[in-house]
Design a protein around this motif. Structure first.
Motif, mmCIF file in Angstrom:
data_model
loop_
_atom_site.group_PDB
_atom_site.id
_atom_site.type_symbol
_atom_site.label_atom_id
_atom_site.label_comp_id
_atom_site.label_asym_id
_atom_site.label_seq_id
_atom_site.Cartn_x
_atom_site.Cartn_y
_atom_site.Cartn_z
ATOM 1 N N ARG A 1 -5.166 -35.244 -17.781
ATOM 2 C CA ARG A 1 -5.452 -36.355 -16.875
ATOM 3 C C ARG A 1 -6.034 -37.491 -17.693
ATOM 4 N N SER A 2 -5.697 -38.718 -17.307
ATOM 5 C CA SER A 2 -6.263 -39.877 -17.995
ATOM 6 C C SER A 2 -6.372 -41.042 -17.026
ATOM 7 N N GLY B 1 -2.148 -29.756 -17.185
ATOM 8 C CA GLY B 1 -1.772 -31.039 -17.773
ATOM 9 C C GLY B 1 -2.985 -31.902 -18.065
ATOM 10 N N ASP C 1 5.727 -28.251 -16.994
ATOM 11 C CA ASP C 1 6.953 -27.745 -16.392
ATOM 12 C C ASP C 1 7.082 -26.246 -16.661
ATOM 13 N N ASN D 1 -3.428 -41.181 -14.361
ATOM 14 C CA ASN D 1 -2.220 -40.504 -14.819
ATOM 15 C C ASN D 1 -2.439 -38.997 -14.886
ATOM 16 N N ASN D 2 -1.454 -38.245 -14.426
ATOM 17 C CA ASN D 2 -1.460 -36.791 -14.524
ATOM 18 C C ASN D 2 -0.198 -36.346 -15.248
ATOM 19 N N GLN D 3 -0.347 -35.740 -16.400
ATOM 20 C CA GLN D 3 0.814 -35.161 -17.067
ATOM 21 C C GLN D 3 1.164 -33.859 -16.367
ATOM 22 N N THR D 4 2.442 -33.555 -16.342
ATOM 23 C CA THR D 4 2.873 -32.316 -15.701
ATOM 24 C C THR D 4 3.140 -31.239 -16.747
#
Length: 138
Positions: free
Chosen positions: A61-62, A59, A42, A37-40
């Motif tokens: 990462r997990s 962001g 904005d 998973n990569n959070q963005t």
């Protein structure tokens, strides 16, 4: 590229040895998977022309690992059950049929055992990354 056997995707638990930690396959598992998973972040503004803008490389990462299978009462099952019950962060490794591997610290966020009247006892677990995860190409 040739297809790879799913049975060669293995979830392993570390023995805690430092600096030469070894990993043992967790017994009884039939399925293993991982999700990256990569959070963005904005960065869209009025100057973006109505298009969303994202900050490159930013962001959180997990990695989430999961597995399920038949309960065999293997020593590794007892080990991970203890880690789950005590909410411990330990090292795990997922290996793939082409020799690639992913290694890092994880916490078991879900552990389940189940059984039906006329069937085998099963178990499943989900692990969440708790730090840097290293992907090594075989």
């Amino acid at each position: 590229m040739a297809a790879q056997k799913g049975s060669l995707v293995l979830l392993k638990v570390g023995n805690g040895g430092s600096p030469t930690e070894t990993f043992t396959t967790i017994g009884g598992l039939r399925t293993n998977s991982f999700t990256h998973n990569n959070q963005t972040v904005d960065t869209t503004s009025k100057d973006s022309g109505a298009w969303r803008q994202l900050l490159d490389g930013a962001g959180i990462r997990s990695i989430t690992l999961s597995g399920s299978g038949v309960f065999t009462d293997a020593a590794t099952e007892e080990t991970v059950r203890g880690f789950a019950m005590n909410n411990q962060i330990k090292n795990y490794q997922m290996t793939f049929g082409n020799g690639d591997s992913m290694t890092g610290a994880f916490q078991i966020t879900s552990y389940q055992r189940a059984g039906s009247y006329n069937g085998e006892e099963t178990y499943s677990l989900t692990l969440a990354s708790a730090g840097t995860v290293t992907y090594t190409v075989g």
